[in-house]
Design a protein around this motif. Structure first.
Motif, PDB file in Angstrom:
ATOM      1  N   LEU A  65      -3.802  -3.869   8.737  1.00 36.97           N
ATOM      2  CA  LEU A  65      -5.112  -3.675   8.112  1.00 36.97           C
ATOM      3  C   LEU A  65      -5.928  -2.618   8.849  1.00 36.97           C
ATOM      4  O   LEU A  65      -6.486  -1.698   8.226  1.00 36.97           O
ATOM      5  CB  LEU A  65      -5.876  -5.000   8.072  1.00 36.97           C
ATOM      6  CG  LEU A  65      -5.383  -6.059   7.080  1.00 36.97           C
ATOM      7  CD1 LEU A  65      -6.091  -7.381   7.308  1.00 36.97           C
ATOM      8  CD2 LEU A  65      -5.614  -5.580   5.645  1.00 36.97           C
ATOM      9  N   ARG A 121       0.813  -1.220   0.000  1.00 36.58           N
ATOM     10  CA  ARG A 121       0.000   0.000   0.000  1.00 36.58           C
ATOM     11  C   ARG A 121       0.852   1.278   0.000  1.00 36.58           C
ATOM     12  O   ARG A 121       0.333   2.359   0.257  1.00 36.58           O
ATOM     13  CB  ARG A 121      -0.911   0.023   1.228  1.00 36.58           C
ATOM     14  CG  ARG A 121      -1.851  -1.164   1.329  1.00 36.58           C
ATOM     15  CD  ARG A 121      -2.877  -0.922   2.408  1.00 36.58           C
ATOM     16  NE  ARG A 121      -3.699  -2.105   2.678  1.00 36.58           N
ATOM     17  CZ  ARG A 121      -4.882  -2.086   3.256  1.00 36.58           C
ATOM     18  NH1 ARG A 121      -5.390  -0.917   3.647  1.00 36.58           N
ATOM     19  NH2 ARG A 121      -5.564  -3.182   3.480  1.00 36.58           N
ATOM     20  N   ASP A 129      -6.891   6.043   6.300  1.00 39.92           N
ATOM     21  CA  ASP A 129      -7.475   6.260   4.972  1.00 39.92           C
ATOM     22  C   ASP A 129      -6.555   5.856   3.832  1.00 39.92           C
ATOM     23  O   ASP A 129      -6.508   6.518   2.791  1.00 39.92           O
ATOM     24  CB  ASP A 129      -7.889   7.729   4.793  1.00 39.92           C
ATOM     25  CG  ASP A 129      -9.060   8.106   5.673  1.00 39.92           C
ATOM     26  OD1 ASP A 129      -9.933   7.237   5.873  1.00 39.92           O
ATOM     27  OD2 ASP A 129      -9.104   9.245   6.161  1.00 39.92           O
ATOM     28  N   ASP A 187      -6.113   2.857   1.306  1.00 40.49           N
ATOM     29  CA  ASP A 187      -6.828   1.651   0.890  1.00 40.49           C
ATOM     30  C   ASP A 187      -5.873   0.600   0.335  1.00 40.49           C
ATOM     31  O   ASP A 187      -4.653   0.772   0.326  1.00 40.49           O
ATOM     32  CB  ASP A 187      -7.943   1.989  -0.103  1.00 40.49           C
ATOM     33  CG  ASP A 187      -7.402   2.549  -1.417  1.00 40.49           C
ATOM     34  OD1 ASP A 187      -6.231   2.308  -1.752  1.00 40.49           O
ATOM     35  OD2 ASP A 187      -8.171   3.235  -2.121  1.00 40.49           O
ATOM     36  N   LYS A 188      -6.419  -0.511  -0.142  1.00 36.92           N
ATOM     37  CA  LYS A 188      -5.603  -1.644  -0.564  1.00 36.92           C
ATOM     38  C   LYS A 188      -4.714  -1.327  -1.756  1.00 36.92           C
ATOM     39  O   LYS A 188      -3.681  -1.977  -1.963  1.00 36.92           O
ATOM     40  CB  LYS A 188      -6.499  -2.850  -0.889  1.00 36.92           C
ATOM     41  CG  LYS A 188      -7.157  -3.483   0.317  1.00 36.92           C
ATOM     42  CD  LYS A 188      -7.935  -4.707  -0.063  1.00 36.92           C
ATOM     43  CE  LYS A 188      -8.533  -5.387   1.176  1.00 36.92           C
ATOM     44  NZ  LYS A 188      -7.488  -5.887   2.094  1.00 36.92           N
ATOM     45  N   GLU A 229      -6.508   1.348   7.508  1.00 34.79           N
ATOM     46  CA  GLU A 229      -7.895   1.780   7.298  1.00 34.79           C
ATOM     47  C   GLU A 229      -8.173   3.048   8.100  1.00 34.79           C
ATOM     48  O   GLU A 229      -8.839   3.967   7.616  1.00 34.79           O
ATOM     49  CB  GLU A 229      -8.858   0.669   7.706  1.00 34.79           C
ATOM     50  CG  GLU A 229     -10.316   1.039   7.487  1.00 34.79           C
ATOM     51  CD  GLU A 229     -11.272  -0.073   7.895  1.00 34.79           C
ATOM     52  OE1 GLU A 229     -12.499   0.139   7.795  1.00 34.79           O
ATOM     53  OE2 GLU A 229     -10.791  -1.147   8.314  1.00 34.79           O
TER      54      GLU A 229
END
Length: 361
Positions: free
Chosen positions: A256, A223, A263, A265-266, A260
Motif C-alpha cells: 500500500l 493494481r 503513484d 492507485d487502487k 502510493e
C-alpha cells in the motif's frame, strides 16, 4: 510532475513501465517460464498452441507459422521462446523495425537451419518489400535473390529448409492480408485475471527470494492492469521499499505505501492515465476531443496515448472512443472525485459519439 528546462511540465512520467536497464532485462529473462505447462493464464491460447506443437512433434516436422497478438507485456516473447524450447530448436530473434530492406531479410532467411524458429517482434512494422519476401518464404520456403540492376537484373531462386516463423504484434490490424493468411495459427493474448497474476507474482517472488504474504501479493496483482510485466516490476519496487524500511517482507502494508509512493492507485491507474482523464474532464468538459489535441494537453505523442494509456482506460470504462474523439465516462469523473455534468431532461447519460453536447448550466 517533471519540469523541463523551458519551464513546461511533463505530467506523463510512468513509473510502472520505466526504461529497462540491463539488470532489469536479466531479471525479466530469469522470470520467464521455460515450458508451456508452466505458462500461467491465457488457457485457451496455451491449450491450442500445445495441440499444434504436439502434432508437429509427432509428425517430426516444423509446425505451422504462429502469429501472437495482444497488448504489450502479456507474454508474446515468452511464448515464442517456449515454442522453440518445446520443439528443441534454436531461435533467431529480430524485429520489424530492424528489417527495412528485402536484403536484410534475405540475409536472415538464408542462414536459417532446418526446423529453426524465427521470431519477428512487432512484425507489422516491417517494410513492404520485406513483407512480400517473407510471405513467399513462409509459403514456398524460397527467396528470390535479385542480381544486377535495371533491365539486366535477374532473380535467382534460393531454396530454404523448412522453418517456423513466430510473429508478435500489438496491432494485428496493420498486417497486410497476404502476410496474415500465411500464419497457420493465430493466438490473441488478453489481459490477465487478478488470480492469474497472483500465481505469477508468487512464482516470481520465489525465484527472486522475496519473502511475501498472500495479502501483499494480492494488493500488487490487483493494481497491475492485468499485465504480468507490470506486475513483476511493481513487485520489485515494493521489495525495494520494504528493504529500505527494514521490513524485508512484501506484505499488504508495504504494498500500500510503496504503490502510493510510485503513484499507482487502487485501480492500477498511474500518472499518465490520470493526466489523460484530468485533461478530458477539467480542460475539455468531458469531450469529445481528438487524439492529437489530447496528446498535446498531456505533453505526449499521440501514439503513446493511443497504445500505452488508452487500451486500459477504454477496457475499464474510463473513456469512450467515438467518431468525434475521446469522451470521459461517468466512471472517469467519479474516479477523479469530480461531479459529471448534468444532462438535459430525459437524457440519462453523457452525450457521446455524434450526439450534440448540451448540458444545463
Amino acid at each position: 510532475m517533471t519540469e523541463h528546462d523551458d519551464g513546461s511540465l511533463d505530467a506523463t512520467a510512468r513509473v510502472v513501465d520505466p526504461a529497462t536497464t540491463d539488470d532489469e532485462r536479466r531479471i525479466e529473462a530469469a522470470l520467464r517460464p521455460r515450458r508451456l505447462a508452466d505458462f500461467p493464464g491465457q488457457r485457451r491460447v496455451r491449450d491450442q498452441l500445445g495441440l499444434v506443437l504436439e502434432a508437429a512433434r509427432r509428425r517430426e516436422s516444423p509446425p505451422d507459422h504462429v502469429l501472437l497478438s495482444g497488448p504489450p507485456g502479456l507474454g508474446k516473447t515468452t511464448l515464442a521462446m517456449i515454442i522453440a524450447a518445446e520443439l528443441e530448436q534454436p531461435m533467431r530473434i529480430t524485429s520489424g523495425p530492424a528489417i527495412q530492406h528485402a536484403g536484410d531479410l534475405a540475409a536472415v532467411l538464408s542462414s536459417l537451419a532446418e526446423g529453426e524458429v524465427l521470431f519477428v517482434d512487432e512484425i507489422h512494422r516491417m517494410a513492404r518489400p520485406a513483407e512480400e519476401m517473407l510471405y513467399l518464404a513462409m509459403e514456398d520456403f524460397r527467396v528470390d535473390v535479385i542480381v544486377g540492376k535495371g533491365p539486366g537484373a535477374t532473380a535467382i531462386p534460393l531454396e530454404l529448409p523448412p522453418f517456423t516463423v513466430v510473429g508478435a504484434t500489438t496491432r494485428a490490424g496493420l498486417l497486410p492480408a497476404p502476410l496474415r493468411d500465411r500464419f497457420g495459427f493465430t493466438g490473441h493474448l488478453d489481459y490477465y485475471a487478478t488470480e492469474d497474476l497472483q500465481l505469477i507474482l508468487t512464482r516470481s517472488a520465489g525465484l527472486l527470494e522475496i519473502e511475501s504474504t498472500r495479502e501483499g501479493i494480492h494488493e500488487i496483482a490487483s493494481r497491475s492492469r492485468g499485465t504480468p510485466r507490470i506486475a513483476n516490476r511493481l513487485l520489485r519496487r515494493v521489495r525495494d521499499w520494504a528493504q529500505v524500511h527494514g521490513q524485508h517482507v512484501v506484505d499488504q502494508e508495504a504494498a500500500l505505501v510503496a504503490l502510493e509512493l510510485f503513484d499507482v492507485d487502487k485501480q492500477g491507474l498511474d500518472r499518465l492515465d490520470r493526466a489523460v482523464l484530468e485533461a478530458l474532464c477539467k480542460r475539455f468538459g468531458g469531450g469529445p476531443v481528438g487524439l492529437s489535441t489530447l496528446a498535446v494537453a498531456v505533453g505526449e505523442e499521440p501514439d503513446t496515448v493511443e497504445t500505452v494509456a488508452e487500451p486500459y482506460l477504454v477496457r475499464e470504462g474510463y473513456i469512450v472512443r467515438t467518431p468525434r474523439g475521446r469522451s470521459a465516462s461517468r466512471t472517469a469523473w467519479q474516479h477523479l472525485g469530480l461531479t459529471p455534468p448534468t444532462p438535459v431532461a430525459g437524457q440519462d447519460h453523457l452525450p457521446l459519439g455524434d450526439q450534440p453536447r448540451r448540458f444545463d448550466h
